[in-house]
Design an enzyme around this catalytic site. Structure first.
Site, PDB file in Angstrom:
ATOM      1  N   TYR A 102       0.813  -1.215   0.000  1.00  0.00           N
ATOM      2  CA  TYR A 102       0.000   0.000   0.000  1.00  0.00           C
ATOM      3  C   TYR A 102       0.849   1.269   0.000  1.00  0.00           C
ATOM      4  O   TYR A 102       0.723   2.078  -0.917  1.00  0.00           O
ATOM      5  CB  TYR A 102      -1.000   0.010   1.159  1.00  0.00           C
ATOM      6  CG  TYR A 102      -1.783   1.290   1.224  1.00  0.00           C
ATOM      7  CD1 TYR A 102      -1.474   2.278   2.173  1.00  0.00           C
ATOM      8  CD2 TYR A 102      -2.795   1.553   0.307  1.00  0.00           C
ATOM      9  CE1 TYR A 102      -2.166   3.482   2.199  1.00  0.00           C
ATOM     10  CE2 TYR A 102      -3.497   2.752   0.335  1.00  0.00           C
ATOM     11  CZ  TYR A 102      -3.162   3.710   1.289  1.00  0.00           C
ATOM     12  OH  TYR A 102      -3.841   4.911   1.305  1.00  0.00           O
ATOM     13  N   LYS A 154       1.241   4.107  -3.038  1.00  0.00           N
ATOM     14  CA  LYS A 154       0.912   5.528  -2.886  1.00  0.00           C
ATOM     15  C   LYS A 154       2.132   6.398  -3.198  1.00  0.00           C
ATOM     16  O   LYS A 154       2.019   7.464  -3.786  1.00  0.00           O
ATOM     17  CB  LYS A 154       0.393   5.811  -1.474  1.00  0.00           C
ATOM     18  CG  LYS A 154      -0.920   5.131  -1.132  1.00  0.00           C
ATOM     19  CD  LYS A 154      -2.074   5.525  -2.071  1.00  0.00           C
ATOM     20  CE  LYS A 154      -2.555   6.935  -1.862  1.00  0.00           C
ATOM     21  NZ  LYS A 154      -3.750   7.230  -2.685  1.00  0.00           N
TER      22      LYS A 154
HETATM   23  N1  NAI Z   1      -8.529   6.217   4.952  1.00  0.00           N
HETATM   24  C1  NAI Z   1      -7.443   6.907   5.292  1.00  0.00           C
HETATM   25  O1  NAI Z   1      -7.088   7.002   6.476  1.00  0.00           O
HETATM   26  C2  NAI Z   1      -6.637   7.583   4.234  1.00  0.00           C
HETATM   27  C3  NAI Z   1      -6.940   7.468   2.871  1.00  0.00           C
HETATM   28  N2  NAI Z   1      -6.170   8.105   1.939  1.00  0.00           N
HETATM   29  C4  NAI Z   1      -6.472   8.036   0.503  1.00  0.00           C
HETATM   30  O2  NAI Z   1      -7.771   8.598   0.322  1.00  0.00           O
HETATM   31  C5  NAI Z   1      -8.361   8.062  -0.858  1.00  0.00           C
HETATM   32  C6  NAI Z   1      -9.786   7.641  -0.538  1.00  0.00           C
HETATM   33  O3  NAI Z   1      -9.651   6.590   0.391  1.00  0.00           O
HETATM   34  P1  NAI Z   1     -10.792   6.258   1.465  1.00  0.00           P
HETATM   35  O4  NAI Z   1     -11.901   7.237   1.348  1.00  0.00           O
HETATM   36  O5  NAI Z   1     -10.131   6.061   2.796  1.00  0.00           O
HETATM   37  O6  NAI Z   1     -11.237   4.817   0.980  1.00  0.00           O
HETATM   38  P2  NAI Z   1     -12.567   4.364   0.259  1.00  0.00           P
HETATM   39  O7  NAI Z   1     -12.391   2.909  -0.020  1.00  0.00           O
HETATM   40  O8  NAI Z   1     -13.748   4.819   1.060  1.00  0.00           O
HETATM   41  O9  NAI Z   1     -12.577   5.178  -1.127  1.00  0.00           O
HETATM   42  C7  NAI Z   1     -11.909   4.689  -2.262  1.00  0.00           C
HETATM   43  C8  NAI Z   1     -12.843   4.832  -3.450  1.00  0.00           C
HETATM   44  O10 NAI Z   1     -12.150   4.376  -4.608  1.00  0.00           O
HETATM   45  C9  NAI Z   1     -13.034   3.536  -5.347  1.00  0.00           C
HETATM   46  N3  NAI Z   1     -12.267   2.583  -6.154  1.00  0.00           N
HETATM   47  C10 NAI Z   1     -11.534   1.543  -5.703  1.00  0.00           C
HETATM   48  N4  NAI Z   1     -11.006   0.867  -6.739  1.00  0.00           N
HETATM   49  C11 NAI Z   1     -11.419   1.488  -7.885  1.00  0.00           C
HETATM   50  C12 NAI Z   1     -11.205   1.271  -9.277  1.00  0.00           C
HETATM   51  N5  NAI Z   1     -10.472   0.247  -9.714  1.00  0.00           N
HETATM   52  N6  NAI Z   1     -11.800   2.119 -10.153  1.00  0.00           N
HETATM   53  C13 NAI Z   1     -12.562   3.157  -9.710  1.00  0.00           C
HETATM   54  N7  NAI Z   1     -12.801   3.419  -8.397  1.00  0.00           N
HETATM   55  C14 NAI Z   1     -12.223   2.592  -7.506  1.00  0.00           C
HETATM   56  C15 NAI Z   1     -13.861   2.826  -4.289  1.00  0.00           C
HETATM   57  O11 NAI Z   1     -15.052   2.320  -4.845  1.00  0.00           O
HETATM   58  C16 NAI Z   1     -14.091   3.958  -3.285  1.00  0.00           C
HETATM   59  O12 NAI Z   1     -15.249   4.696  -3.593  1.00  0.00           O
HETATM   60  C17 NAI Z   1      -7.460   6.906  -1.306  1.00  0.00           C
HETATM   61  O13 NAI Z   1      -6.675   7.306  -2.412  1.00  0.00           O
HETATM   62  C18 NAI Z   1      -6.567   6.647  -0.081  1.00  0.00           C
HETATM   63  O14 NAI Z   1      -5.311   6.126  -0.459  1.00  0.00           O
HETATM   64  C19 NAI Z   1      -5.086   8.860   2.312  1.00  0.00           C
HETATM   65  C20 NAI Z   1      -4.747   8.997   3.642  1.00  0.00           C
HETATM   66  C21 NAI Z   1      -5.513   8.398   4.696  1.00  0.00           C
HETATM   67  C1  LIG Z   2      -4.712  -3.933  16.440  1.00  0.00           C
HETATM   68  C2  LIG Z   2      -4.036  -2.760  17.098  1.00  0.00           C
HETATM   69  C3  LIG Z   2      -2.519  -2.917  17.023  1.00  0.00           C
HETATM   70  C4  LIG Z   2      -4.506  -1.430  16.488  1.00  0.00           C
HETATM   71  O1  LIG Z   2      -4.002  -0.361  17.231  1.00  0.00           O
HETATM   72  C5  LIG Z   2      -4.074  -1.321  15.005  1.00  0.00           C
HETATM   73  C6  LIG Z   2      -4.425   0.039  14.398  1.00  0.00           C
HETATM   74  C7  LIG Z   2      -4.218   0.009  12.858  1.00  0.00           C
HETATM   75  C8  LIG Z   2      -5.348  -0.780  12.214  1.00  0.00           C
HETATM   76  C9  LIG Z   2      -4.109   1.463  12.330  1.00  0.00           C
HETATM   77  C10 LIG Z   2      -2.934   2.220  12.998  1.00  0.00           C
HETATM   78  C11 LIG Z   2      -2.459   3.263  11.978  1.00  0.00           C
HETATM   79  C12 LIG Z   2      -3.471   3.156  10.836  1.00  0.00           C
HETATM   80  C13 LIG Z   2      -3.029   3.678   9.464  1.00  0.00           C
HETATM   81  C14 LIG Z   2      -2.635   5.165   9.522  1.00  0.00           C
HETATM   82  O2  LIG Z   2      -3.739   5.951   9.966  1.00  0.00           O
HETATM   83  C15 LIG Z   2      -2.188   5.650   8.142  1.00  0.00           C
HETATM   84  C16 LIG Z   2      -3.072   5.235   7.007  1.00  0.00           C
HETATM   85  C17 LIG Z   2      -3.069   6.005   5.876  1.00  0.00           C
HETATM   86  C18 LIG Z   2      -3.780   5.607   4.685  1.00  0.00           C
HETATM   87  O3  LIG Z   2      -3.551   6.156   3.598  1.00  0.00           O
HETATM   88  C19 LIG Z   2      -4.718   4.474   4.725  1.00  0.00           C
HETATM   89  C20 LIG Z   2      -4.996   3.964   6.118  1.00  0.00           C
HETATM   90  C21 LIG Z   2      -3.740   3.903   7.015  1.00  0.00           C
HETATM   91  C22 LIG Z   2      -2.759   2.883   6.449  1.00  0.00           C
HETATM   92  C23 LIG Z   2      -4.204   3.499   8.470  1.00  0.00           C
HETATM   93  C24 LIG Z   2      -4.723   2.050   8.478  1.00  0.00           C
HETATM   94  C25 LIG Z   2      -5.049   1.525   9.900  1.00  0.00           C
HETATM   95  C26 LIG Z   2      -3.839   1.667  10.831  1.00  0.00           C
HETATM   96  C27 LIG Z   2      -2.707   0.782  10.366  1.00  0.00           C
END
Ligand code: NAI
Ligand SMILES: CC(C)[C@@H](O)CC[C@@H](C)[C@H]1CC[C@H]2[C@@H]3[C@H](O)CC4=CC(=O)CC[C@]4(C)[C@H]3CC[C@]12C
Length: 342
Positions: A132, A136
């Protein structure tokens, strides 16, 4: 948020593998909303969706650190998908591209080195092995390198990458998983990580606003913002990942047991490795993807917090949702889930 906050918006196209019924609610206003079911790994589908767009916000991605999908699929979606979006912009003449990158592009790294109150210029050895973060980092690099490429019509492409820290808020699948795990354990979650290990978190509404703002300002501030990265941040407190989650799960009836980790770290490492073995053994029968695995344990156990104002300085970003509002909205969302769980 684009429909509410962007007066210049004439059409909003939503391109996604999975379109939900919620999209229909967006079609009630004056702005044309076009939902396109498509796969970002299919270049022709992306090009057809992008054609004629003024700006593309590319946020599609596979967020999988639990072994649910193969490394190849993660790469195909996150890297090749991003390559397809860039090429679509170049071939169809779209000049502005905003990419949702991630803190994971920076760290925590495989050496477990803390990143404490760092910013976009803080020296840090970004070394990754997990599919992952690797995907990214590669995708972000493609986006930043594409800045300045000539698009159809001869004008330069202007790109920008936003790096959210751990996003929380409505729709957060991992929060949902923690909540359901707590329900299964009789309303309790067991501390695995020291409270002193802080993890940066940012509310989804503030992340969304930063995207809207960049999409608006990128044209007027191309020389300053083009090819730049910005951490997504707000006023959410610095806490351990587990303590932060309890800000929302606590008011919904869950309790975090232990003021310090209940198990020694070596035992957690063993259990995480056992989960990997179980996942492999069970894969022919079912998908076993627990929260605890070697990667998630290492991530949770390594401090990663940001302190920056680059987004404010470059394009006037201020988080529209305070910590109190972000917390209240997230609690309400969990409670709505609770209602559905009972
Ligand atoms: N969840 C988090 O803590 C973080 C997420 N991100 C980034 O934010 C963005 C959105 O992620 P989230 O909202 O967390 O996840 P999410 O899974 O809710 O959103 C991802 C979206 O991408 C779509 N998708 C997946 N594969 C696809 C494909 N092949 N074609 C078209 N659409 C597709 C999914 O249907 C979904 O709507 C991602 O790029 C992720 O890497 C960045 C930092 C933190
Ligand atoms: C089971 C316990 C050890 C528990 O504490 C594990 C937590 C773990 C699931 C999360 C801890 C840190 C998170 C990641 C972090 O917020 C950075 C991220 C950025 C993204 O772009 C996608 C999600 C994630 C990798 C996020 C995922 C969940 C954790 C690893």
């Amino acid at each position: 948020m684009l429909l509410q906050q962007e007066p210049q918006l004439r059409e909003l196209r939503i391109f996604d593998l999975h379109l939900g019924p919620w999209l229909e609610e967006l079609k009630t206003g004056p702005v044309q909303v076009t939902a396109i079911q498509g796969d970002v790994t299919q270049a022709h589908e992306v090009a057809a969706a992008v054609a004629g767009a003024h700006v593309v916000i590319h946020t599609a991605g596979l967020v999988d650190v639990f072994g649910k999908t193969s490394p190849e699929t993660i790469h195909e979606v996150n890297v090749q998908g991003t390559r397809n979006v860039i090429e679509a912009c170049v071939q169809t003449g779209t000049r502005f591209l905003v990419y949702t990158s991630s803190m994971e592009v920076v760290g925590p790294n495989i050496k477990g080195q803390p990143f404490y109150r760092g910013n976009e210029n803080t020296p840090y050895e970004a070394v990754h092995r997990h599919p992952y973060p690797c995907s990214k980092a590669l995708a972000e690099q493609l986006v930043l390198e594409a800045n300045g490429r000539k698009v159809l019509g001869g004008l330069p492409l202007v790109t920008c990458a936003l790096r959210p820290t751990g996003i929380y808020g409505e729709g957060h699948q991992i929060m949902r998983d923690f909540y359901h795990q707590g329900l299964r354990l009789g309303g309790r979650l067991f501390r695995a990580i020291p409270a002193s290990v802080e993890h940066g978190r940012v509310y989804v509404g503030n992340v969304a606003w930063m995207h809207v703002l960049v999409a608006r300002e990128l044209e007027h501030r191309a020389a300053l913002m083009g090819g730049q990265v910005y951490f997504c941040y707000d006023n959410s407190p610095y806490k351990s990942y587990e303590d932060f989650n309890m800000e929302f799960l606590g008011p919904c009836g869950l309790r975090l047991v232990g003021t310090r980790p209940l198990l020694p770290y070596w035992l957690l490492v063993f259990l995480a490795a056992l989960n990997v073995l179980l996942q492999w053994l069970l894969r022919p029968l079912l998908l076993y993807a627990p929260l605890l695995n070697p990667y998630t344990l290492a991530m949770a156990n390594t401090t990663f917090t940001v302190s920056t104002d680059k987004a404010r300085r470059h394009f006037g970003y201020e988080p529209p949702f305070s910590w109190e509002e972000s917390r209240t909205r997230t609690i309400r969302w969990v409670q709505a889930m609770e209602g559905s769980a009972q």
